[in-house]
Design an enzyme around this catalytic site. Sequence first.
Site, short mmCIF file in Angstrom:
data_model
loop_
_atom_site.label_atom_id
_atom_site.label_comp_id
_atom_site.label_asym_id
_atom_site.label_seq_id
_atom_site.Cartn_x
_atom_site.Cartn_y
_atom_site.Cartn_z
N GLY A 183 -21.23 -39.85 -30.74
CA GLY A 183 -22.16 -38.83 -30.28
C GLY A 183 -21.59 -37.69 -29.44
O GLY A 183 -22.35 -36.93 -28.85
N TRP A 220 -20.14 -34.90 -30.44
CA TRP A 220 -20.52 -33.58 -30.97
C TRP A 220 -21.99 -33.31 -30.64
O TRP A 220 -22.36 -32.18 -30.33
CB TRP A 220 -20.28 -33.52 -32.49
CG TRP A 220 -18.84 -33.24 -32.85
CD1 TRP A 220 -17.75 -33.56 -32.11
CD2 TRP A 220 -18.35 -32.58 -34.03
NE1 TRP A 220 -16.61 -33.16 -32.76
CE2 TRP A 220 -16.94 -32.56 -33.93
CE3 TRP A 220 -18.95 -32.04 -35.15
CZ2 TRP A 220 -16.13 -31.99 -34.91
CZ3 TRP A 220 -18.14 -31.47 -36.14
CH2 TRP A 220 -16.74 -31.44 -36.01
N ASP A 280 -26.10 -41.01 -38.45
CA ASP A 280 -24.90 -41.82 -38.67
C ASP A 280 -25.29 -43.17 -39.26
O ASP A 280 -26.42 -43.63 -39.09
CB ASP A 280 -24.11 -42.04 -37.37
CG ASP A 280 -22.65 -42.38 -37.63
OD1 ASP A 280 -21.80 -41.50 -37.45
OD2 ASP A 280 -22.35 -43.53 -38.04
N LYS A 295 -15.45 -31.69 -41.59
CA LYS A 295 -14.09 -32.21 -41.62
C LYS A 295 -13.60 -32.29 -43.07
O LYS A 295 -14.35 -32.69 -43.96
CB LYS A 295 -14.07 -33.61 -41.00
CG LYS A 295 -12.66 -34.10 -40.91
CD LYS A 295 -12.37 -35.45 -40.38
CE LYS A 295 -13.21 -36.32 -39.60
NZ LYS A 295 -12.71 -36.56 -38.26
#
Length: 305
Positions: free
Chosen positions: A53, A55, A75, A156
């Site tokens: 957590g 970000w 998530d 990413k």
Amino acid sequence: MGRTSKDKRDVYYRLAKENGWRARSAFKLLQLDEEFQLFQGVTRAVDLCAAPGSWSQVLSQKIGGQGSGHVVAVDLQAMAPLPGVLQIQGDITQLSTAKEIIKHFEGCPADLVVCDGAPDVTGLHDVDEYMQAQLLLAALNIATHVLKPGGCFVAKIFRGRDVTLIYSQLRVFFSSVLCAKPRSSRNSSIEAFAVCQGYDPPQGFLPDLTKPLLDHSYDPDFNQLDGPTRIIVPFVTCGDLSSYDSDRSYPLDLEDGSEYKYTPPTQPPISPPYQEACTLKKKGWLAKEIRPQDCPISTVDTLPR
Ligand code: SAM
């Protein structure tokens, strides 16, 4: 290994704890923002693959002024609550999770979608890159449903052999696509971040969860990745070059001369996947498999079959 050795080896891990971030990844997003002003004018954001957590912490603090923004964090793993962050536990590659996320942005789209997703690495590079690309595409699929025109998507990527194909796919939807490497991301890692700004889907594009996202008919040049049509995106390093180098070890003494004091992690993981193994180990039940060649003959003979 002492508990301080990781602080010495990984300065961003140490700084994260000292600054109250749940993970060192917080610095990656902060350094990306330094370079690209990602949070400017942002009030609604989605954090995909968000656990533990850090970000989401950054987003809830930085967007919408005084944390009045709206953040949805998703998530596979459970995540300890964060003020101002709505959490969804689920797999972003699943239709049901995508629908749940999209529901929150109906009629009020998001300005920013970020995805720091990483699959469990197998060590087989091609497989790892493929899995990473699937996560990115799942994230992009969700982004096409929730982003407002002009919105931003950061994800990413693994800079592997086929990364140019991913850039081409992203360029179909965004006016600007760059590859960025924050200083807190180790040089030794193939990780980088695709920073896609100016959400501008092809004319007539209708996001549809029931169809594959990347309908190549929207871009006739899509598959021509050789020669002049091959898309090469700019590579940008970000984060002040005088800031800490993530590949170096630093002494524990602080620069201001004050004494080093160990800081525990800000938020230990809740129900991590290794918890069961820890419990079994504590009880002495985590036995190694005994291979016949490691045993004296007499023991092998007495082992239960
Ligand atoms: N950005 C996070 C932070 O700052 O705390 C760290 C993210 S961590 C590097 C990668 C996360 O991706 C893990 O928590 C993992 O559970 C999540 N993940 C991997 N595959 C996923 C999937 N299919 N759906 C949702 N989350 C996933």
